[in-house]
Design an enzyme around this catalytic site. Structure first.
Site, PDB file in Angstrom:
ATOM      1  N   ARG A 166       8.322   0.301  -5.797  1.00 47.19           N
ATOM      2  CA  ARG A 166       7.840   0.240  -4.611  1.00 47.19           C
ATOM      3  C   ARG A 166       7.186  -1.144  -4.076  1.00 47.19           C
ATOM      4  NH1 ARG A 166       2.743   3.811  -4.380  1.00 47.19           N
ATOM      5  NH2 ARG A 166       2.819   2.884  -2.367  1.00 47.19           N
TER       6      ARG A 166
ATOM      7  N   LYS B 241       4.363  -7.222   0.625  1.00 45.79           N
ATOM      8  CA  LYS B 241       4.719  -5.892   1.025  1.00 45.79           C
ATOM      9  C   LYS B 241       3.600  -5.349   1.964  1.00 45.79           C
ATOM     10  CE  LYS B 241       3.015  -2.472  -1.968  1.00 45.79           C
ATOM     11  NZ  LYS B 241       2.105  -1.546  -1.415  1.00 45.79           N
ATOM     12  N   ASN B 242       2.292  -5.790   1.392  1.00 47.25           N
ATOM     13  CA  ASN B 242       1.186  -5.456   2.228  1.00 47.25           C
ATOM     14  C   ASN B 242       0.866  -6.132   3.603  1.00 47.25           C
ATOM     15  OD1 ASN B 242       0.856  -3.368   0.203  1.00 47.25           O
ATOM     16  ND2 ASN B 242      -1.076  -4.529  -0.650  1.00 47.25           N
TER      17      ASN B 242
HETATM   18  C1  EPZ Z   1      -4.705  -1.542   0.987  1.00 46.77           C
HETATM   19  O1  EPZ Z   1      -4.927  -0.194   0.776  1.00 46.77           O
HETATM   20  C2  EPZ Z   1      -3.340  -1.992  -0.036  1.00 46.77           C
HETATM   21  N1  EPZ Z   1      -2.352  -1.117   0.379  1.00 46.77           N
HETATM   22  C3  EPZ Z   1      -3.809  -1.610  -1.285  1.00 46.77           C
HETATM   23  O2  EPZ Z   1      -2.560  -2.001  -2.213  1.00 46.77           O
HETATM   24  C4  EPZ Z   1      -5.135  -2.147  -1.747  1.00 46.77           C
HETATM   25  O3  EPZ Z   1      -5.408  -2.104  -3.204  1.00 46.77           O
HETATM   26  C5  EPZ Z   1      -6.205  -1.655  -0.967  1.00 46.77           C
HETATM   27  O4  EPZ Z   1      -5.801  -2.198   0.426  1.00 46.77           O
HETATM   28  C6  EPZ Z   1      -7.580  -2.635  -1.361  1.00 46.77           C
HETATM   29  O5  EPZ Z   1      -7.313  -3.933  -1.079  1.00 46.77           O
HETATM   30  C7  EPZ Z   1      -1.682  -1.695   1.672  1.00 46.77           C
HETATM   31  O6  EPZ Z   1      -2.123  -2.807   2.096  1.00 46.77           O
HETATM   32  C8  EPZ Z   1      -0.454  -0.878   2.117  1.00 46.77           C
HETATM   33  P1  EPZ Z   1      -8.666   0.280   1.583  1.00 46.77           P
HETATM   34  P2  EPZ Z   1      -5.906   0.622   1.704  1.00 46.77           P
HETATM   35  O7  EPZ Z   1      -8.447   1.376   2.905  1.00 46.77           O
HETATM   36  O8  EPZ Z   1      -5.918   0.269   3.263  1.00 46.77           O
HETATM   37  C9  EPZ Z   1     -11.636   3.893   0.715  1.00 46.77           C
HETATM   38  C10 EPZ Z   1      -0.906  -1.930  -3.665  1.00 46.77           C
HETATM   39  O9  EPZ Z   1      -0.944  -1.574  -4.927  1.00 46.77           O
HETATM   40  N2  EPZ Z   1     -11.573   4.272   2.069  1.00 46.77           N
HETATM   41  O10 EPZ Z   1      -9.107  -0.935   1.701  1.00 46.77           O
HETATM   42  O11 EPZ Z   1      -5.633   2.148   1.463  1.00 46.77           O
HETATM   43  C11 EPZ Z   1     -10.678   4.005  -0.174  1.00 46.77           C
HETATM   44  O12 EPZ Z   1     -10.708   5.338  -0.916  1.00 46.77           O
HETATM   45  C12 EPZ Z   1      -1.878  -1.042  -2.840  1.00 46.77           C
HETATM   46  O13 EPZ Z   1      -0.110  -2.452  -3.129  1.00 46.77           O
HETATM   47  C13 EPZ Z   1     -12.487   5.161   2.430  1.00 46.77           C
HETATM   48  O14 EPZ Z   1     -13.276   5.641   1.698  1.00 46.77           O
HETATM   49  O15 EPZ Z   1      -7.348   0.338   1.154  1.00 46.77           O
HETATM   50  C14 EPZ Z   1     -10.694   2.982  -1.326  1.00 46.77           C
HETATM   51  O16 EPZ Z   1     -11.797   3.405  -2.372  1.00 46.77           O
HETATM   52  C15 EPZ Z   1      -2.542  -0.034  -3.651  1.00 46.77           C
HETATM   53  N3  EPZ Z   1     -12.182   5.877   3.780  1.00 46.77           N
HETATM   54  C16 EPZ Z   1     -11.373   1.782  -0.526  1.00 46.77           C
HETATM   55  O17 EPZ Z   1     -12.030   2.266   0.556  1.00 46.77           O
HETATM   56  C17 EPZ Z   1     -11.091   5.068   4.735  1.00 46.77           C
HETATM   57  O18 EPZ Z   1     -10.867   5.592   5.528  1.00 46.77           O
HETATM   58  C18 EPZ Z   1     -10.465   0.749  -0.329  1.00 46.77           C
HETATM   59  O19 EPZ Z   1      -9.548   1.206   0.386  1.00 46.77           O
HETATM   60  C19 EPZ Z   1     -10.376   4.135   4.126  1.00 46.77           C
HETATM   61  C20 EPZ Z   1     -10.519   3.673   2.823  1.00 46.77           C
END
Ligand code: EPZ
Length: 418
Positions: A397, A22-23
């Site tokens: 999902r 998915k990701n």
């Molecule tokens: C991706 O989410 C994945 N989703 C998530 O999978 C996964 O848990 C996550 O990466 C971490 O590996 C998809 O790929 C669609 P991040 P993403 O940006 O990109 C903070 C699942 O279950 N952050 O690496 O949203 C954020 O709040 C999902 O399949 C900021 O502060 O994750 C988080 O605490 C859940 N500012 C941390 O970084 C930003 O601009 C990691 O987020 C962006 C992120």
């Protein structure tokens, strides 16, 4: 809303082929917006997030043919550059359309995503990285409106945190930018590598993908490409943990096991009996597992998306275990529900303390987010008695036909449609 009814003390056996990631599929499908040529994808997972993204792109006037795991996308004609709140609220990955739209058309409008069950999930790293390429952002009544004077210009961008989504957004935006872009402290997840490999087939010039420094040389146009999505390492890891929870032998096939090194190391430390090949893992029956302590980390560390599943296994292991969640600020929503099933887990800030040697008893439980819900299914399969899992849409999902797959392995599970 659908429910799952699971009768516990299941024994499973046989083998399972892991479906597409998915990701990886979500950013790759979005990357088609960069090009006016056809992108032909295979091994696309049939999960709700992918179906919703396809619906969103069709609203933009994108032509999409979707048949089982095959998706052909033609983004030649696009009639709308805005994504509304109800779309973005349901699927955070829609944020990823910013990069391609800004890079190709110089403007995009998207609702601020709002938070979700596992945290506030801001997009500041996305916006500051894209601004360094020349995007001007304004926040107008809950929307982010991005515009570019003429063309995006390549730049050096250092991420404060290796955000997966921000890396993907900035990477896609830099593909058509003028000159070179360097993304340092980039996310290194296999899904970033897969997106980059697909972009390279489309004609992008990218190096260093999968490492913490990614270099992109902007190009002026892209070409038709074919790409097979990698398999879903989180789904694979989930089924490995399921076999250990039920102390059953199971073969998990059709995925690159190097992507699960951190999970495999933890499970081996716990005493799991695993036969690891390049593209499959055989889980064998074995003695009760030992407790351990882990913390989640960006790839190649232990994936936050397998944290809830491992927690369920730790409830049955011998002794006290600990999990420190370092990626999301609120990713223990499964704890109260697991405790309803008989677990004994205490949460202190970002750390969960899990007492082992517990036995699960069936109960009514509520899913809260994708990975939390699967950890409840795993517990229910081991529990004495019947469990009803509400709000199954969270599961749909990210897991294809979950009840068919588990049922085919021997789990007594059925879906009650409401
Ligand atoms: C991706 O989410 C994945 N989703 C998530 O999978 C996964 O848990 C996550 O990466 C971490 O590996 C998809 O790929 C669609 P991040 P993403 O940006 O990109 C903070 C699942 O279950 N952050 O690496 O949203 C954020 O709040 C999902 O399949 C900021 O502060 O994750 C988080 O605490 C859940 N500012 C941390 O970084 C930003 O601009 C990691 O987020 C962006 C992120």
């Amino acid at each position: 809303m659908d429910k799952l009814i699971i009768n516990g003390r299941s024994k499973i056996s046989g083998s399972i082929n892991v479906h597409g990631s998915k990701n990886a599929a979500l950013p790759i499908i979005v990357s088609s917006l960069l090009s006016d040529k056809i992108l032909k994808l295979s091994n696309v997972p049939n999960v709700v997030d992918v179906l919703n993204l396809i619906k969103l792109l069709k609203n933009y006037g994108v032509k999409i043919l979707h048949n089982k795991d095959i998706v052909h996308i033609n983004s030649k004609k696009i009639k709308n550059l805005s994504a509304d709140y109800d779309v973005v609220r349901k699927m955070r990955a829609s944020i990823l359309i910013l990069g391609p739209l800004l890079s190709r058309f110089g403007r995009a409008r998207i609702s601020l995503p709002g938070g979700c069950a596992i945290g506030t999930r801001p997009i500041d790293i996305h916006l500051s990285g894209l601004s360094k390429l020349g995007v001007n952002f304004e926040i107008q009544n809950g929307f982010v409106v991005g515009s570019v004077k003429s063309q995006l210009i390549g730049n050096k961008i250092k991420l404060p945190f290796p955000s997966v989504g921000a890396t993907e957004n900035i990477l896609m935006a830099s593909v058509l930018a003028k000159g070179e872009t360097k993304i340092s402290n980039a996310a290194r997840e296999p899904e970033i590598e897969d997106l980059s490999n697909c972009l390279i087939k489309m004609g992008a010039k990218i190096e260093g993908h999968g490492s913490k420094n990614i270099y992109v040389q902007g190009v002026t146009n892209l070409k038709t490409a074919r790409h097979q999505i990698i398999s879903d390492r989180i789904v694979a890891g989930t089924y490995i943990i399921a076999a250990l929870i039920l102390n059953s032998s199971l073969e998990i096939k059709n995925f690159n096991t190097t992507y699960l090194k951190s999970l495999i190391n933890v499970l081996k430390k716990m005493g799991a009996n695993l036969k690891v090949s390049k593209f499959s893992i055989k889980v064998l029956k074995g003695p009760k597992l030992k407790s351990t302590s882990i913390l989640t980390n960006p790839y190649p560390g232990f994936p936050t998306d397998l944290q809830a599943q491992l927690m369920t296994l730790m409830c049955l292991s011998d002794g006290k275990s600990k999990i420190k969640e370092t990626i999301f600020e609120n990713r223990f929503m499964h704890v109260p529900e697991l405790n309803r099933l008989g677990a004994k887990i205490i949460v202190e800030k970002d750390t969960a303390i899990i007492l082992g040697n517990q036995t699960f008893k069936g109960a009514q439980v509520m899913a809260s987010d994708l990975r939390a819900s699967i950890s409840l299914v795993l517990a229910a399969m081991n529990a004495n008695g019947q469990t009803t899992l509400n709000r199954v849409y969270h599961l749909d999902r990210g897991y294809e036909n979950i009840e068919k797959t588990l049922g085919s392995l021997g789990v007594k599970i059925k879906r009650k449609k409401n």
